[in-house]
Design an enzyme around this catalytic site. Structure first.
Site, mmCIF file in Angstrom:
data_model
loop_
_atom_site.group_PDB
_atom_site.id
_atom_site.type_symbol
_atom_site.label_atom_id
_atom_site.label_comp_id
_atom_site.label_asym_id
_atom_site.label_seq_id
_atom_site.Cartn_x
_atom_site.Cartn_y
_atom_site.Cartn_z
ATOM 1 N N CYS A 2 0.580 -0.201 -0.039
ATOM 2 C CA CYS A 2 -0.016 -1.132 0.044
ATOM 3 C C CYS A 2 0.423 -2.755 0.423
ATOM 4 C CB CYS A 2 -0.960 -1.554 -1.288
ATOM 5 S SG CYS A 2 -2.319 -2.656 -1.086
ATOM 6 N N HIS A 41 -10.322 -1.736 -2.627
ATOM 7 C CA HIS A 41 -9.812 -3.361 -2.661
ATOM 8 C C HIS A 41 -11.145 -4.089 -2.783
ATOM 9 C CE1 HIS A 41 -5.549 -3.561 -1.687
ATOM 10 N NE2 HIS A 41 -5.793 -2.797 -0.868
ATOM 11 N N HIS A 96 -8.693 3.909 0.000
ATOM 12 C CA HIS A 96 -7.795 3.077 -0.393
ATOM 13 C C HIS A 96 -8.125 1.596 -0.208
ATOM 14 C CE1 HIS A 96 -3.475 1.380 -0.809
ATOM 15 N NE2 HIS A 96 -4.207 0.256 -0.195
ATOM 16 N N GLU A 97 -8.677 1.465 1.157
ATOM 17 C CA GLU A 97 -9.316 0.000 1.700
ATOM 18 C C GLU A 97 -10.466 -0.243 0.869
ATOM 19 O OE1 GLU A 97 -7.274 -2.036 3.203
ATOM 20 O OE2 GLU A 97 -5.775 -0.156 3.525
#
Ligand code: NI
Length: 171
Positions: free
Chosen positions: A100, A146, A142-143
């Protein structure tokens, strides 16, 4: 348009919940996306979420053809995804390494759903709907994490598989 500073893990702003985008075809939105693209490219990233540059809107970008940080990963089409929703297809999760840009120099093994459906909108407000698996599914999960203040180290189950990239992938 500019390359922005990326917030790093430890900055409490990365834990914020980002707000939905309400206005498409919007100058501020276009500037945000251009800044994100330039920042991701400058850092050789596979993806970037708006909160990583301090904008707490539900906007992520991802995609690459070939990437030095993920030499074995399959290609993912470049995508701007706004107000995303993810639905796992089945319960199967797979473990793989992640990095990341907010956690520079480190890698960790994270379980993710192998196969997902996701939807959202591009910057013009056109709906995007896709069924994907493998690395594409991993990047999207994953994104989008955030946007809810979740960084991949929070998802690691076995900390023997967390460390510095240079040590883990030493020749
Ligand atoms: Ni990230």
């Amino acid at each position: 348009m500019a390359i922005k500073e990326i917030l790093r893990m430890g900055n409490p702003d990365l834990l914020k919940i980002s707000a939905p985008v309400e206005k498409f075809n919007d100058k501020d939105l276009d500037v945000l996306i251009q800044d994100m693209i330039e920042t991701m490219k400058a850092n050789d990233g596979a993806g970037l979420a708006a909160p990583q540059i301090g904008i707490f809107k539900r906007v992520v970008i991802f995609g690459f053809e070939s990437n030095d940080r993920y030499p074995d990963a399959e290609e993912v089409p470049f995508t701007v995804l706004i107000n995303p929703i993810i639905k796992p297809k089945g319960q199967k999760k797979v473990n793989d390494w992640e990095g990341c840009l907010s956690v520079p120099g480190l890698r960790g093994v994270v379980p993710r759903y192998d196969s997902i459906y996701y939807e959202g909108y591009d910057e013009q407000g056109t709906k995007i709907e896709r069924d994907v698996d493998g690395f594409h599914a991993r990047v999207v999960q994953h994104e989008c994490d955030h946007l809810d203040g979740i960084l991949y180290p929070m998802m690691i189950e076995d900390f023997r598989y967390f460390g510095f990239h240079d040590e883990i992938f030493k020749e």
